[in-house]
Design a protein around this motif. Sequence first.
Motif, PDB file in Angstrom:
ATOM      1  N   LYS A  87       0.834  -1.211   0.000  1.00  0.00           N
ATOM      2  CA  LYS A  87       0.000   0.000   0.000  1.00  0.00           C
ATOM      3  C   LYS A  87       0.866   1.257   0.000  1.00  0.00           C
ATOM      4  O   LYS A  87       0.515   2.281  -0.601  1.00  0.00           O
ATOM      5  CB  LYS A  87      -0.928  -0.023   1.222  1.00  0.00           C
ATOM      6  N   GLY A  88       2.021   1.161   0.659  1.00  0.00           N
ATOM      7  CA  GLY A  88       2.937   2.309   0.700  1.00  0.00           C
ATOM      8  C   GLY A  88       3.362   2.739  -0.706  1.00  0.00           C
ATOM      9  O   GLY A  88       3.629   3.923  -0.943  1.00  0.00           O
ATOM     10  N   LEU A  89       3.411   1.796  -1.636  1.00  0.00           N
ATOM     11  CA  LEU A  89       3.812   2.147  -3.010  1.00  0.00           C
ATOM     12  C   LEU A  89       2.772   3.039  -3.683  1.00  0.00           C
ATOM     13  O   LEU A  89       3.069   3.731  -4.655  1.00  0.00           O
ATOM     14  CB  LEU A  89       4.001   0.878  -3.858  1.00  0.00           C
ATOM     15  N   PHE A  90       1.552   3.018  -3.148  1.00  0.00           N
ATOM     16  CA  PHE A  90       0.488   3.820  -3.761  1.00  0.00           C
ATOM     17  C   PHE A  90       0.507   5.275  -3.304  1.00  0.00           C
ATOM     18  O   PHE A  90      -0.441   6.006  -3.556  1.00  0.00           O
ATOM     19  CB  PHE A  90      -0.885   3.188  -3.473  1.00  0.00           C
ATOM     20  N   HIS A  91       1.581   5.686  -2.644  1.00  0.00           N
ATOM     21  CA  HIS A  91       1.697   7.125  -2.371  1.00  0.00           C
ATOM     22  C   HIS A  91       2.061   7.873  -3.656  1.00  0.00           C
ATOM     23  O   HIS A  91       1.996   9.088  -3.728  1.00  0.00           O
ATOM     24  CB  HIS A  91       2.752   7.386  -1.283  1.00  0.00           C
ATOM     25  N   SER A 137      -3.017   8.068 -17.073  1.00  0.00           N
ATOM     26  CA  SER A 137      -4.211   8.767 -17.568  1.00  0.00           C
ATOM     27  C   SER A 137      -5.507   8.018 -17.253  1.00  0.00           C
ATOM     28  O   SER A 137      -6.590   8.596 -17.299  1.00  0.00           O
ATOM     29  CB  SER A 137      -4.090   8.975 -19.081  1.00  0.00           C
ATOM     30  N   GLU A 138      -5.418   6.741 -16.878  1.00  0.00           N
ATOM     31  CA  GLU A 138      -6.641   5.960 -16.567  1.00  0.00           C
ATOM     32  C   GLU A 138      -7.352   6.453 -15.318  1.00  0.00           C
ATOM     33  O   GLU A 138      -8.546   6.247 -15.152  1.00  0.00           O
ATOM     34  CB  GLU A 138      -6.269   4.500 -16.292  1.00  0.00           C
ATOM     35  N   GLY A 139      -6.557   7.024 -14.394  1.00  0.00           N
ATOM     36  CA  GLY A 139      -7.141   7.490 -13.135  1.00  0.00           C
ATOM     37  C   GLY A 139      -7.413   6.333 -12.179  1.00  0.00           C
ATOM     38  O   GLY A 139      -7.271   5.167 -12.541  1.00  0.00           O
ATOM     39  N   PRO A 140      -7.838   6.673 -10.949  1.00  0.00           N
ATOM     40  CA  PRO A 140      -7.976   5.665  -9.902  1.00  0.00           C
ATOM     41  C   PRO A 140      -9.229   4.806 -10.013  1.00  0.00           C
ATOM     42  O   PRO A 140      -9.524   4.028  -9.106  1.00  0.00           O
ATOM     43  CB  PRO A 140      -7.995   6.502  -8.616  1.00  0.00           C
ATOM     44  N   GLU A 141      -9.993   4.974 -11.094  1.00  0.00           N
ATOM     45  CA  GLU A 141     -11.159   4.098 -11.257  1.00  0.00           C
ATOM     46  C   GLU A 141     -11.086   3.312 -12.556  1.00  0.00           C
ATOM     47  O   GLU A 141     -12.060   2.691 -12.985  1.00  0.00           O
ATOM     48  CB  GLU A 141     -12.442   4.924 -11.183  1.00  0.00           C
ATOM     49  N   GLY A 142      -9.913   3.357 -13.201  1.00  0.00           N
ATOM     50  CA  GLY A 142      -9.745   2.678 -14.487  1.00  0.00           C
ATOM     51  C   GLY A 142      -9.507   1.181 -14.323  1.00  0.00           C
ATOM     52  O   GLY A 142      -9.515   0.649 -13.211  1.00  0.00           O
ATOM     53  N   PRO A 143      -9.277   0.473 -15.440  1.00  0.00           N
ATOM     54  CA  PRO A 143      -9.113  -0.986 -15.395  1.00  0.00           C
ATOM     55  C   PRO A 143      -7.956  -1.463 -14.521  1.00  0.00           C
ATOM     56  O   PRO A 143      -8.085  -2.453 -13.820  1.00  0.00           O
ATOM     57  CB  PRO A 143      -8.840  -1.368 -16.864  1.00  0.00           C
ATOM     58  N   LYS A 144      -6.818  -0.731 -14.518  1.00  0.00           N
ATOM     59  CA  LYS A 144      -5.693  -1.174 -13.684  1.00  0.00           C
ATOM     60  C   LYS A 144      -6.075  -1.093 -12.203  1.00  0.00           C
ATOM     61  O   LYS A 144      -5.740  -1.977 -11.416  1.00  0.00           O
ATOM     62  CB  LYS A 144      -4.485  -0.259 -13.908  1.00  0.00           C
ATOM     63  N   ALA A 145      -6.764  -0.016 -11.846  1.00  0.00           N
ATOM     64  CA  ALA A 145      -7.153   0.165 -10.443  1.00  0.00           C
ATOM     65  C   ALA A 145      -8.150  -0.915 -10.037  1.00  0.00           C
ATOM     66  O   ALA A 145      -8.090  -1.451  -8.924  1.00  0.00           O
ATOM     67  CB  ALA A 145      -7.755   1.556 -10.238  1.00  0.00           C
ATOM     68  N   ARG A 146      -9.054  -1.270 -10.932  1.00  0.00           N
ATOM     69  CA  ARG A 146     -10.037  -2.308 -10.607  1.00  0.00           C
ATOM     70  C   ARG A 146      -9.341  -3.661 -10.419  1.00  0.00           C
ATOM     71  O   ARG A 146      -9.699  -4.438  -9.542  1.00  0.00           O
ATOM     72  CB  ARG A 146     -11.123  -2.380 -11.692  1.00  0.00           C
ATOM     73  N   MET A 147      -8.341  -3.914 -11.263  1.00  0.00           N
ATOM     74  CA  MET A 147      -7.575  -5.159 -11.143  1.00  0.00           C
ATOM     75  C   MET A 147      -6.850  -5.207  -9.788  1.00  0.00           C
ATOM     76  O   MET A 147      -6.863  -6.222  -9.084  1.00  0.00           O
ATOM     77  CB  MET A 147      -6.564  -5.268 -12.294  1.00  0.00           C
ATOM     78  N   ALA A 148      -6.199  -4.098  -9.423  1.00  0.00           N
ATOM     79  CA  ALA A 148      -5.442  -4.070  -8.162  1.00  0.00           C
ATOM     80  C   ALA A 148      -6.379  -4.271  -6.967  1.00  0.00           C
ATOM     81  O   ALA A 148      -6.048  -4.975  -6.007  1.00  0.00           O
ATOM     82  CB  ALA A 148      -4.684  -2.748  -8.033  1.00  0.00           C
ATOM     83  N   PHE A 149      -7.562  -3.672  -7.034  1.00  0.00           N
ATOM     84  CA  PHE A 149      -8.521  -3.826  -5.926  1.00  0.00           C
ATOM     85  C   PHE A 149      -8.999  -5.279  -5.841  1.00  0.00           C
ATOM     86  O   PHE A 149      -9.097  -5.859  -4.759  1.00  0.00           O
ATOM     87  CB  PHE A 149      -9.696  -2.866  -6.110  1.00  0.00           C
ATOM     88  N   MET A 150      -9.287  -5.862  -7.002  1.00  0.00           N
ATOM     89  CA  MET A 150      -9.759  -7.249  -7.021  1.00  0.00           C
ATOM     90  C   MET A 150      -8.694  -8.184  -6.440  1.00  0.00           C
ATOM     91  O   MET A 150      -8.994  -9.061  -5.631  1.00  0.00           O
ATOM     92  CB  MET A 150     -10.087  -7.670  -8.457  1.00  0.00           C
ATOM     93  N   ALA A 151      -7.423  -7.999  -6.850  1.00  0.00           N
ATOM     94  CA  ALA A 151      -6.361  -8.918  -6.426  1.00  0.00           C
ATOM     95  C   ALA A 151      -6.082  -8.817  -4.934  1.00  0.00           C
ATOM     96  O   ALA A 151      -5.505  -9.737  -4.349  1.00  0.00           O
ATOM     97  CB  ALA A 151      -5.086  -8.622  -7.210  1.00  0.00           C
ATOM     98  N   THR A 152      -6.473  -7.726  -4.313  1.00  0.00           N
ATOM     99  CA  THR A 152      -6.149  -7.551  -2.897  1.00  0.00           C
ATOM    100  C   THR A 152      -7.391  -7.672  -1.998  1.00  0.00           C
ATOM    101  O   THR A 152      -7.310  -8.215  -0.910  1.00  0.00           O
ATOM    102  CB  THR A 152      -5.490  -6.172  -2.665  1.00  0.00           C
ATOM    103  N   TYR A 153      -8.538  -7.191  -2.481  1.00  0.00           N
ATOM    104  CA  TYR A 153      -9.710  -7.151  -1.603  1.00  0.00           C
ATOM    105  C   TYR A 153     -10.844  -8.093  -2.002  1.00  0.00           C
ATOM    106  O   TYR A 153     -11.726  -8.351  -1.199  1.00  0.00           O
ATOM    107  CB  TYR A 153     -10.248  -5.714  -1.504  1.00  0.00           C
TER     108      TYR A 153
END
Length: 260
Positions: free
Chosen positions: A176-180, A186-202
Amino acid sequence: MKYFKEQKLRELQGKQLKHDSTFCFRCYPGISCFNRCCRNLNLFLYPYDIIRLKLCLKISSDEFLDRYVDVVLREESYFPDVLLRMEDNQDKTCPFLTQEGCRVYPDRPDACRTFPLEQGMIFDDESGHGRLVHFFRPPEFCMGQYEKTKWTPKSWEQDQEAEIYHKMTAKWAILKGLFHHNPWGSEGPEGPKARMAFMATYNIDRFREFVFGSSFLKRYKVKSYLIKKMNASDTELLKFGFKWVQFFLWGKHTKEIRLK
Ligand code: SF4
Ligand code: SF4
């Protein structure tokens, strides 16, 4: 798990504990403040908490997230915080609180086990290393702090069966510290990469479908011993999820995952 800056530690409230410092505490049914601490909380849930709670409640991680959490994106981080949603009643009670106490007690979250201590991490941006710190800071109304039973942070952790929680939360805190820094571009925090990261962790059950039910294992080479472990255990799958996020977001190579 909060992040602290070394130079700010002295300004924080509560007593900072060294590993051999002691504190007095005892909580038991019948104490005058029983259950007062289980209401109106900002209770942060970490990825391992979700696994234990959804297994305890016998629901999917998807359903757990829908029914029990609020997801909040704060200014200082590019990854959202996940908070247990309190009941919509006058006292804003925890959804797991009953007259008799906590109905998920054997699987209660990390923060509930660690209380009346608070655990934080001093994170070094350059080296990527983190160091755990503990504070003793019960709220005024908590009568347990006037009891005589002595603990160290370690003996309290053992008594509360919190070792596995702290181990998993420390792994999560480092990631989580890396997310500082903004990894989304350009995708922003609700784009596909962010959704993938949330899925893999939560959202471990969705992540399981992704790993075992898509072409993932055809596209990536994952060590076979690890596939077996992940298949058998949500915790092992979560550890893999932490590595996967570092791999696909920051290209951090690990010996466990390779492109075919
Ligand atoms: S307020 Fe403190 S002593 Fe009272 S029930 Fe909660 S943890 Fe136990
Ligand atoms: S999960 Fe259990 S211990 Fe934690 S706040 Fe809710 S009722 Fe209290």
